[in-house]
Design a protein around this motif. Structure first.
Motif, PDB file in Angstrom:
ATOM      1  N   ARG A   1       0.826  -1.208   0.000  1.00 55.60           N
ATOM      2  CA  ARG A   1       0.000   0.000   0.000  1.00 55.60           C
ATOM      3  C   ARG A   1       0.867   1.268   0.000  1.00 55.60           C
ATOM      4  NH1 ARG A   1      -5.386  -0.192   1.691  1.00 55.60           N
ATOM      5  NH2 ARG A   1      -6.221  -2.307   1.760  1.00 55.60           N
ATOM      6  N   ALA A   2       1.976   1.219   0.738  1.00 60.48           N
ATOM      7  CA  ALA A   2       2.869   2.381   0.782  1.00 60.48           C
ATOM      8  C   ALA A   2       3.526   2.624  -0.573  1.00 60.48           C
ATOM      9  CB  ALA A   2       3.933   2.178   1.857  1.00 60.48           C
ATOM     10  N   ASN A   3       4.029   1.548  -1.171  1.00 58.73           N
ATOM     11  CA  ASN A   3       4.734   1.678  -2.448  1.00 58.73           C
ATOM     12  C   ASN A   3       3.808   2.108  -3.584  1.00 58.73           C
ATOM     13  OD1 ASN A   3       7.079   0.879  -1.171  1.00 58.73           O
ATOM     14  ND2 ASN A   3       6.883  -1.269  -1.773  1.00 58.73           N
ATOM     15  N   ASN A   4       2.516   1.778  -3.452  1.00 55.54           N
ATOM     16  CA  ASN A   4       1.560   2.104  -4.512  1.00 55.54           C
ATOM     17  C   ASN A   4       0.601   3.231  -4.121  1.00 55.54           C
ATOM     18  OD1 ASN A   4       1.987  -0.111  -6.743  1.00 55.54           O
ATOM     19  ND2 ASN A   4       2.046  -1.211  -4.778  1.00 55.54           N
ATOM     20  N   GLU A   5       0.876   3.872  -2.955  1.00 61.93           N
ATOM     21  CA  GLU A   5       0.093   5.012  -2.473  1.00 61.93           C
ATOM     22  C   GLU A   5      -1.396   4.694  -2.435  1.00 61.93           C
ATOM     23  OE1 GLU A   5       1.040   8.558  -4.601  1.00 61.93           O
ATOM     24  OE2 GLU A   5       3.197   8.351  -4.312  1.00 61.93           O
ATOM     25  N   ILE A   6      -1.734   3.620  -1.719  1.00 64.37           N
ATOM     26  CA  ILE A   6      -3.114   3.171  -1.631  1.00 64.37           C
ATOM     27  C   ILE A   6      -3.683   3.495  -0.244  1.00 64.37           C
ATOM     28  CG2 ILE A   6      -4.652   1.153  -1.663  1.00 64.37           C
ATOM     29  CD1 ILE A   6      -2.668  -0.179  -3.585  1.00 64.37           C
ATOM     30  N   GLY A   7      -4.872   4.098  -0.198  1.00 63.15           N
ATOM     31  CA  GLY A   7      -5.620   4.332   1.044  1.00 63.15           C
ATOM     32  C   GLY A   7      -4.886   5.180   2.061  1.00 63.15           C
ATOM     33  N   GLY A   8      -5.245   4.921   3.335  1.00 56.42           N
ATOM     34  CA  GLY A   8      -4.656   5.690   4.435  1.00 56.42           C
ATOM     35  C   GLY A   8      -3.160   5.505   4.538  1.00 56.42           C
ATOM     36  N   VAL A   9      -2.674   4.278   4.258  1.00 58.28           N
ATOM     37  CA  VAL A   9      -1.232   4.022   4.282  1.00 58.28           C
ATOM     38  C   VAL A   9      -0.543   4.857   3.213  1.00 58.28           C
ATOM     39  CG1 VAL A   9       0.561   2.291   3.905  1.00 58.28           C
ATOM     40  CG2 VAL A   9      -1.471   1.704   5.245  1.00 58.28           C
ATOM     41  N   GLY A  10      -1.175   4.959   2.038  1.00 60.48           N
ATOM     42  CA  GLY A  10      -0.616   5.780   0.965  1.00 60.48           C
ATOM     43  C   GLY A  10      -0.528   7.236   1.361  1.00 60.48           C
ATOM     44  N   PHE A  11      -1.580   7.732   2.041  1.00 58.75           N
ATOM     45  CA  PHE A  11      -1.581   9.123   2.500  1.00 58.75           C
ATOM     46  C   PHE A  11      -0.465   9.342   3.526  1.00 58.75           C
ATOM     47  CE2 PHE A  11      -2.815  12.337   5.612  1.00 58.75           C
ATOM     48  CZ  PHE A  11      -3.076  13.421   4.790  1.00 58.75           C
ATOM     49  N   GLU A  12      -0.350   8.412   4.487  1.00 57.28           N
ATOM     50  CA  GLU A  12       0.702   8.528   5.496  1.00 57.28           C
ATOM     51  C   GLU A  12       2.080   8.477   4.852  1.00 57.28           C
ATOM     52  OE1 GLU A  12       0.520   6.120   9.034  1.00 57.28           O
ATOM     53  OE2 GLU A  12      -1.658   6.030   8.933  1.00 57.28           O
ATOM     54  N   THR A  13       2.226   7.618   3.842  1.00 60.28           N
ATOM     55  CA  THR A  13       3.517   7.480   3.171  1.00 60.28           C
ATOM     56  C   THR A  13       3.950   8.798   2.550  1.00 60.28           C
ATOM     57  OG1 THR A  13       3.127   5.143   2.712  1.00 60.28           O
ATOM     58  CG2 THR A  13       4.789   6.263   1.362  1.00 60.28           C
ATOM     59  N   ASN A  14       3.027   9.449   1.840  1.00 56.30           N
ATOM     60  CA  ASN A  14       3.356  10.751   1.249  1.00 56.30           C
ATOM     61  C   ASN A  14       3.831  11.739   2.307  1.00 56.30           C
ATOM     62  OD1 ASN A  14       2.859  10.236  -1.476  1.00 56.30           O
ATOM     63  ND2 ASN A  14       0.653  10.514  -1.215  1.00 56.30           N
ATOM     64  N   SER A  15       3.202  11.681   3.479  1.00 53.61           N
ATOM     65  CA  SER A  15       3.591  12.576   4.570  1.00 53.61           C
ATOM     66  C   SER A  15       4.928  12.153   5.171  1.00 53.61           C
ATOM     67  CB  SER A  15       2.512  12.580   5.655  1.00 53.61           C
ATOM     68  OG  SER A  15       1.261  12.955   5.117  1.00 53.61           O
ATOM     69  N   LEU A  16       5.087  10.851   5.350  1.00 56.96           N
ATOM     70  CA  LEU A  16       6.294  10.350   6.001  1.00 56.96           C
ATOM     71  C   LEU A  16       7.539  10.495   5.128  1.00 56.96           C
ATOM     72  CD1 LEU A  16       4.919   7.143   7.744  1.00 56.96           C
ATOM     73  CD2 LEU A  16       5.973   9.096   8.887  1.00 56.96           C
ATOM     74  N   VAL A  17       7.377  10.384   3.821  1.00 61.54           N
ATOM     75  CA  VAL A  17       8.533  10.515   2.924  1.00 61.54           C
ATOM     76  C   VAL A  17       9.210  11.860   3.134  1.00 61.54           C
ATOM     77  CG1 VAL A  17       9.233  10.819   0.522  1.00 61.54           C
ATOM     78  CG2 VAL A  17       7.789   8.893   1.146  1.00 61.54           C
ATOM     79  N   ASN A  18       8.407  12.938   3.176  1.00 59.06           N
ATOM     80  CA  ASN A  18       8.961  14.267   3.419  1.00 59.06           C
ATOM     81  C   ASN A  18       9.406  14.428   4.877  1.00 59.06           C
ATOM     82  OD1 ASN A  18       8.491  15.192   0.761  1.00 59.06           O
ATOM     83  ND2 ASN A  18       6.350  15.594   1.241  1.00 59.06           N
ATOM     84  N   TYR A  19       8.636  13.819   5.774  1.00 55.76           N
ATOM     85  CA  TYR A  19       8.895  13.958   7.198  1.00 55.76           C
ATOM     86  C   TYR A  19      10.222  13.310   7.589  1.00 55.76           C
ATOM     87  CZ  TYR A  19       7.547  14.461  12.092  1.00 55.76           C
ATOM     88  OH  TYR A  19       7.487  14.831  13.405  1.00 55.76           O
ATOM     89  N   THR A  20      10.530  12.144   6.990  1.00 56.93           N
ATOM     90  CA  THR A  20      11.730  11.413   7.378  1.00 56.93           C
ATOM     91  C   THR A  20      13.008  12.144   7.004  1.00 56.93           C
ATOM     92  OG1 THR A  20      11.516  10.144   5.320  1.00 56.93           O
ATOM     93  CG2 THR A  20      10.701   9.114   7.334  1.00 56.93           C
ATOM     94  N   ARG A  21      12.944  13.041   6.012  1.00 50.39           N
ATOM     95  CA  ARG A  21      14.152  13.752   5.597  1.00 50.39           C
ATOM     96  C   ARG A  21      14.739  14.599   6.721  1.00 50.39           C
ATOM     97  NH1 ARG A  21      11.673  15.829  -0.192  1.00 50.39           N
ATOM     98  NH2 ARG A  21      11.674  13.795  -1.247  1.00 50.39           N
TER      99      ARG A  21
END
Length: 371
Positions: free
Chosen positions: A277-297
């Motif tokens: 879900r993270a790799n394919n930006e699906i659902g809530g996990v996809g939304f969190e991933t978009n946020s976390l990608v920038n956040y982790t930097r």
């Protein structure tokens, strides 16, 4: 006696106090004459801000008479800012009059000296100069800059605190509307600081973690709840969406962002479904991933990946190469959960010895052949 911020022996202190008494007596004599001529308002304005004279003439009179009485008794009086302000301008008033007389007649009304060199280093001589009293009768001259300090306070109360200035001490030198405004601001700031301190204390006592995971199955969701419950039992404020949404109707995306920002750590529970879900930006996990990608930097230390599934397929792209806590195996669950707690509480599991002295190395010198 008026406090002098200098260690003087009895003889010098007595001489200085006599001079202080002269200055205050001179001003009081002038005040009595002004009162008899019904011109006391203008006289008070020599040593007080005009708004105080206009609103509280009785206060002005009391301050002057207190200084008059204190200059004659044997107690040491430490002046509050309003009294410092009045005494400072009494000195200033006496100095201006005395300098004018000295210029005309070459004699001092208060027996002050004007021919001393700037670098004179004799206290007995310095005591007979106005500069001595301006330098040593006041610990500082903040009472002259109340308006500037208040403007700074409005911008940054903490900066004023850092300067070790307590504006409450200067409230008598504020116009009444400004004093009221200051009290309202201070009440608000004090409440905010109190909240911040309470939050900080609570945060130090109970670190907060937000658990990010995918709803793979009922069994997996229950495992996440058990993990959260175990963390909470160990003093960690573990936040899970399943608990949050049962308390009130929430926008899940907003709730995720809010908890990610306010938490000390974000636990990412990595499973195969989560990675997909993270790799394919699906659902809530996809939304969190978009946020976390920038956040982790900028906040990589706040992310704690927790492996629950197969290590080859469960790690999302943005967490590749980052160390994780492996809770996928029941056999080593207890030990690895302990590692997780150490990480959350920022405690070292291993401590090396302190660095000792450099060893004393011996070098063997090789002699050449004697040819």
């Amino acid at each position: 006696m008026i406090k002098i911020y200098l260690d003087l022996n009895h003889k010098l202190n007595e001489k200085a106090q006599k001079n202080i008494c002269k200055f205050i007596n001179f001003f009081v004599d002038g005040l009595k004459e002004a009162i008899s001529q019904e011109d006391e308002d203008d006289y008070y304005e020599i040593v007080f801000p005009r708004f105080i004279v206009r609103k509280n003439k009785e206060l002005c009179k009391n301050v002057i008479m207190d200084l008059y009485d204190w200059s004659k008794d044997s107690y040491t009086h430490t002046l509050k800012p309003l009294y410092e302000y009045a005494f400072f301008y009494i000195l200033n008033y006496c100095r201006e009059i005395d300098e004018d007389i000295y210029k005309e007649r070459k004699e001092s009304l208060f027996s002050m000296k004007y021919d001393l060199k700037d670098d004179v280093d004799d206290l007995e001589l310095e005591i007979d100069t106005f500069s001595f009293y301006e330098a040593y009768c006041f610990l500082d001259i903040d009472f002259l800059d109340v308006s500037a300090m208040y403007e700074l306070y409005k911008k940054s109360p903490l900066l004023v605190d850092y300067m070790n200035v307590e504006l409450d001490d200067y409230i008598d030198l504020m116009p009444y509307d400004i004093a009221y405004e200051y009290k309202q601001r201070k009440k608000y700031y004090d409440e905010e600081i109190k909240k911040l301190k309470e939050q900080t204390m609570e945060k130090d006592k109970h670190p907060t973690v937000f658990i990010s995971y995918s709803w793979d199955s009922d069994e997996h969701r229950r495992w996440v709840l058990r993990l959260a419950s175990t963390l909470r039992e160990k003093g960690v404020n573990a936040i899970v969406d399943q608990v949050e949404i049962q308390q009130e109707t929430l926008n899940l995306n907003s709730m995720m962002l809010k908890n990610m920002q306010k938490s000390d750590f974000i636990l990412v529970i990595m499973t195969e479904n989560y990675a997909y879900r993270a790799n394919n930006e699906i659902g809530g996990v996809g939304f969190e991933t978009n946020s976390l990608v920038n956040y982790t930097r900028e906040n990589i230390s706040k992310i704690i990946p927790v492996l629950k599934g197969n290590s080859d397929k469960s790690i999302p792209f943005y967490l590749k190469g980052i160390s994780y806590i492996d809770l996928s195996n029941e056999k080593n669950f207890r030990d690895n959960f302990k590692n997780l707690l150490y990480r959350i509480y920022k405690q070292d599991m291993i401590k090396l010895s302190t660095i000792g002295e450099k060893p004393n190395f011996k070098t063997e010198k090789i002699e050449p052949f004697d040819i």
